[in-house]
Write a protein that holds these residues in place. Structure first.
Motif, PDB file in Angstrom:
ATOM      1  N   LEU A 155      19.945 -10.552  22.414  1.00  0.00           N
ATOM      2  CA  LEU A 155      20.459 -11.908  22.604  1.00  0.00           C
ATOM      3  C   LEU A 155      19.391 -12.829  23.175  1.00  0.00           C
ATOM      4  N   TRP A 156      18.423 -12.266  23.890  1.00  0.00           N
ATOM      5  CA  TRP A 156      17.398 -13.066  24.546  1.00  0.00           C
ATOM      6  C   TRP A 156      16.025 -12.973  23.877  1.00  0.00           C
ATOM      7  N   SER A 157      15.916 -12.255  22.788  1.00  0.00           N
ATOM      8  CA  SER A 157      14.622 -12.131  22.086  1.00  0.00           C
ATOM      9  C   SER A 157      14.887 -12.205  20.588  1.00  0.00           C
ATOM     10  N   ARG A 158      14.841 -13.439  20.061  1.00  0.00           N
ATOM     11  CA  ARG A 158      15.259 -13.656  18.679  1.00  0.00           C
ATOM     12  C   ARG A 158      14.211 -14.398  17.842  1.00  0.00           C
ATOM     13  N   ASP A 159      12.970 -14.396  18.315  1.00  0.00           N
ATOM     14  CA  ASP A 159      11.934 -15.156  17.628  1.00  0.00           C
ATOM     15  C   ASP A 159      11.606 -14.618  16.242  1.00  0.00           C
ATOM     16  N   ILE A 160      11.993 -13.374  15.942  1.00  0.00           N
ATOM     17  CA  ILE A 160      11.667 -12.804  14.625  1.00  0.00           C
ATOM     18  C   ILE A 160      12.671 -13.206  13.554  1.00  0.00           C
ATOM     19  N   GLU A 161      13.724 -13.914  13.930  1.00  0.00           N
ATOM     20  CA  GLU A 161      14.779 -14.234  12.968  1.00  0.00           C
ATOM     21  C   GLU A 161      14.310 -15.172  11.853  1.00  0.00           C
ATOM     22  N   ASP A 162      13.384 -16.067  12.146  1.00  0.00           N
ATOM     23  CA  ASP A 162      13.021 -17.108  11.189  1.00  0.00           C
ATOM     24  C   ASP A 162      12.184 -16.610  10.021  1.00  0.00           C
ATOM     25  N   GLU A 163      11.118 -15.853  10.292  1.00  0.00           N
ATOM     26  CA  GLU A 163      10.201 -15.454   9.223  1.00  0.00           C
ATOM     27  C   GLU A 163      10.145 -13.948   8.993  1.00  0.00           C
ATOM     28  N   ILE A 181       0.827  -1.208   0.000  1.00  0.00           N
ATOM     29  CA  ILE A 181       0.000   0.000   0.000  1.00  0.00           C
ATOM     30  C   ILE A 181       0.860   1.257   0.000  1.00  0.00           C
ATOM     31  N   HIS A 182       1.896   1.248   0.865  1.00  0.00           N
ATOM     32  CA  HIS A 182       2.819   2.384   0.952  1.00  0.00           C
ATOM     33  C   HIS A 182       4.159   1.879   1.462  1.00  0.00           C
ATOM     34  N   SER A 183       5.218   2.426   0.940  1.00  0.00           N
ATOM     35  CA  SER A 183       6.558   2.009   1.335  1.00  0.00           C
ATOM     36  C   SER A 183       6.740   2.091   2.853  1.00  0.00           C
ATOM     37  N   ILE A 184       7.205   0.995   3.439  1.00  0.00           N
ATOM     38  CA  ILE A 184       7.516   0.933   4.868  1.00  0.00           C
ATOM     39  C   ILE A 184       9.031   1.082   5.027  1.00  0.00           C
ATOM     40  N   SER A 185       9.450   1.999   5.892  1.00  0.00           N
ATOM     41  CA  SER A 185      10.880   2.278   6.051  1.00  0.00           C
ATOM     42  C   SER A 185      11.514   1.530   7.214  1.00  0.00           C
ATOM     43  N   ALA A 186      10.728   1.252   8.253  1.00  0.00           N
ATOM     44  CA  ALA A 186      11.318   0.629   9.451  1.00  0.00           C
ATOM     45  C   ALA A 186      10.342  -0.334  10.099  1.00  0.00           C
ATOM     46  N   LEU A 187      10.892  -1.401  10.629  1.00  0.00           N
ATOM     47  CA  LEU A 187      10.143  -2.349  11.447  1.00  0.00           C
ATOM     48  C   LEU A 187      10.762  -2.323  12.834  1.00  0.00           C
ATOM     49  N   GLU A 188       9.974  -1.929  13.837  1.00  0.00           N
ATOM     50  CA  GLU A 188      10.472  -1.905  15.205  1.00  0.00           C
ATOM     51  C   GLU A 188       9.958  -3.140  15.944  1.00  0.00           C
ATOM     52  N   SER A 189      10.892  -3.957  16.406  1.00  0.00           N
ATOM     53  CA  SER A 189      10.553  -5.170  17.146  1.00  0.00           C
ATOM     54  C   SER A 189      11.562  -5.368  18.265  1.00  0.00           C
ATOM     55  N   GLU A 190      11.124  -6.033  19.325  1.00  0.00           N
ATOM     56  CA  GLU A 190      12.083  -6.361  20.375  1.00  0.00           C
ATOM     57  C   GLU A 190      13.084  -7.359  19.821  1.00  0.00           C
ATOM     58  N   TYR A 191      14.361  -7.073  20.048  1.00  0.00           N
ATOM     59  CA  TYR A 191      15.400  -7.946  19.521  1.00  0.00           C
ATOM     60  C   TYR A 191      16.651  -7.792  20.378  1.00  0.00           C
ATOM     61  N   LEU A 221      12.317 -11.182   9.946  1.00  0.00           N
ATOM     62  CA  LEU A 221      13.485 -10.448   9.487  1.00  0.00           C
ATOM     63  C   LEU A 221      13.821 -10.704   8.021  1.00  0.00           C
ATOM     64  N   PRO A 222      13.716 -11.942   7.517  1.00  0.00           N
ATOM     65  CA  PRO A 222      13.989 -12.145   6.096  1.00  0.00           C
ATOM     66  C   PRO A 222      13.085 -11.303   5.192  1.00  0.00           C
ATOM     67  N   VAL A 223      11.829 -11.147   5.560  1.00  0.00           N
ATOM     68  CA  VAL A 223      10.908 -10.332   4.762  1.00  0.00           C
ATOM     69  C   VAL A 223      11.299  -8.863   4.823  1.00  0.00           C
ATOM     70  N   ALA A 224      11.623  -8.386   6.019  1.00  0.00           N
ATOM     71  CA  ALA A 224      12.036  -6.980   6.160  1.00  0.00           C
ATOM     72  C   ALA A 224      13.263  -6.698   5.297  1.00  0.00           C
ATOM     73  N   ARG A 225      14.222  -7.591   5.322  1.00  0.00           N
ATOM     74  CA  ARG A 225      15.446  -7.378   4.536  1.00  0.00           C
ATOM     75  C   ARG A 225      15.156  -7.450   3.045  1.00  0.00           C
ATOM     76  N   GLU A 226      14.299  -8.355   2.658  1.00  0.00           N
ATOM     77  CA  GLU A 226      13.926  -8.477   1.247  1.00  0.00           C
ATOM     78  C   GLU A 226      13.306  -7.180   0.718  1.00  0.00           C
ATOM     79  N   LEU A 227      12.508  -6.525   1.555  1.00  0.00           N
ATOM     80  CA  LEU A 227      11.789  -5.323   1.148  1.00  0.00           C
ATOM     81  C   LEU A 227      12.570  -4.038   1.429  1.00  0.00           C
ATOM     82  N   GLY A 228      13.798  -4.164   1.918  1.00  0.00           N
ATOM     83  CA  GLY A 228      14.620  -2.991   2.170  1.00  0.00           C
ATOM     84  C   GLY A 228      14.220  -2.202   3.395  1.00  0.00           C
TER      85      GLY A 228
END
Length: 323
Positions: free
Chosen positions: A176-184, A164-174, A186-193
Motif C-alpha cells: 500500500l505504501w510502495s507503488r511506484d512500479i505500477e505505472d511502467e 535472451i531467456h524467459s523470465i518467470s518472476a519479477l521481485e519488487s517491493e510492493y 508492472l504493465p510490462v511484467a504482465r504483458e510478458l507473463g
C-alpha cells in the motif's frame, strides 16, 4: 492454501510465500535459529511452499539456515534465492564469471542439487543485462537452476532480459505504501507473463499497526536507517496505519491480512517475512480475506498512492532500484 502458476514456468506455488531475510542477524533485531526453523516447518505444514532467501542475507547464514530446515523436506518447498551483492552489500556484480561462482556457493549452503527460482538481486549497471542473463541461462541448461527471475529491474531491462531467456518472476517491493512500479514496470511484467512477487508487502512491518514508536526498534534493526521510520515521517505514517487498522477491524481481520489481501487483489504474489509462527499463521490466512470493489475504493481513499512519508531506502540505495 490457494495456489497459482508462477509466470513462465511449470511451477505451482502457494498464493503467498515466506520471506526469511529477517531470520538472519543484522536485519530485523534478534534472531533464533531454532525458532526460525520451526517457523519454516510450520509454513510447509500450512502449504506455504515458496520460500525466499538470498546469498547476502547474513552473508550466507540465511541460505544455510534454509538448507538445515529443509533436510528431508526438499520436495515440499519451492526455493527462490538471489545473487549479485558481494558480502556485506559492498558491491554488485552481474559478471558471468561471478554468476557461476555465486550459484555454486548457494547450492552448497542450501545443500541442494538445483535452485527452483534464481534471481539477479540487483542489476549491475556496468554489465549488459544480456551477458548476465546469458550466464544465468547456462545454469538452466546445466540443471543447476530451473527458472530465472529479476529483482528491482526497470521495464526496459525486463524486456531485454526476457529476449535472451524467459523470465518467470519479477521481485519488487510492493505494498500500500510502495507503488511506484505500477505505472511502467508492472504493465510490462504482465504483458510478458511474468509473475510479480512482492517483497515487504507490509512495508517492513509498519502497516501491521504494532509498531508505535521509533524506540521499539532494536539497536541492530536496519529499519532505524530508513527514512520512512525516522523523525516526523514515523509519526505521520502511524496515523495512516491507524486508518488502515480501522478498515481491518470492520472486515474482522488484522491490518496485515487486509494489506496482504490488497496485494493479492492487485495480482501480486506477496512474500511477507516473519520469524514467528504466530505471524506466519496470521499472514497465511490472508488468502481467505475477500475484498469487494467497495473495500478497495475505501482502502485507496485512506492510503492513496504516494501517501507515505519518506522513501523506502536512503538516497544512495535508491539509485540501485529499477536498474
Amino acid at each position: 492454501m490457494k495456489t497459482r502458476k508462477l509466470g513462465n514456468s511449470d511451477l505451482v506455488v502457494s498464493s503467498i510465500g515466506l520471506g526469511i531475510m529477517g531470520m538472519s542477524p543484522g536485519m530485523y533485531g534478534e534472531t533464533n535459529d531454532e525458532q526460525s526453523i520451526k517457523t519454516i516447518h510450520r509454513a510447509l505444514e500450512l502449504g506455504v511452499t515458496l520460500i525466499d532467501t538470498a546469498d547476502v542475507y547474513g552473508n550466507g547464514h540465511n541460505e544455510e539456515l534454509l538448507g538445515q530446515a529443509l533436510k528431508g523436506r526438499r520436495d515440499q518447498a519451492i526455493i527462490a534465492t538471489k545473487f549479485s551483492y558481494t558480502p556485506n552489500y559492498e558491491t554488485i556484480s552481474g559478471h558471468p564469471d561471478y554468476v557461476k561462482e555465486a550459484v555454486e556457493e548457494s547450492l552448497r549452503r542450501l545443500n541442494i542439487e538445483h535452485i527452483d527460482l534464481y534471481y539477479q538481486h540487483r542489476v549491475d549497471p556496468n554489465i549488459p543485462i544480456e551477458e548476465t542473463i546469458g550466464a544465468m541461462s547456462d545454469l538452466v541448461r546445466a540443471g543447476k537452476v530451473r527458472y530465472l527471475g529479476l529483482s528491482e529491474a526497470s521495464a526496459s531491462t525486463i524486456r531485454r532480459a526476457h529476449a535472451i531467456h524467459s523470465i518467470s518472476a519479477l521481485e519488487s517491493e510492493y505494498s500500500l505504501w510502495s507503488r511506484d512500479i505500477e505505472d511502467e514496470i508492472l504493465p510490462v511484467a504482465r504483458e510478458l507473463g511474468i509473475t510479480h512477487v512482492a517483497y515487504s508487502p507490509l512495508s517492513r512491518g509498519f502497516i501491521t499497526g504494532e509498531l508505535r514508536k521509533f524506540e521499539d526498534l532494536d539497536a541492530n534493526d536496519l529499519r532505524r536507517y530508513m527514512p520512512r521510520f525516522q523523525g516526523d515521517n514515523f509519526n505521520k505514517n502511524i496515523e495512516i496505519a491507524d486508518k488502515i487498522k480501522e478498515i481491518a477491524n470492520e472486515k474482522n481481520c488484522t491490518p496485515s491480512q487486509l494489506a496482504l489481501a490488497w496485494t493479492i487483489a492487485n495480482h501480486a504474489l506477496p512474500i511477507p517475512g516473519t520469524k514467528r509462527i504466530k505471524y506466519l499463521e496470521e499472514n497465511a490466512a490472508s488468502v481467505d480475506v475477500e475484498l469487494t470493489p467497495e473495500d478497495l475504493v475505501r482502502i485507496e481513499e485512506v492510503s492513496p498512492k504516494h501517501v507515505v512519508h519518506g522513501t523506502r531506502y536512503m538516497k544512495e540505495q535508491m539509485t540501485l532500484l529499477n536498474g
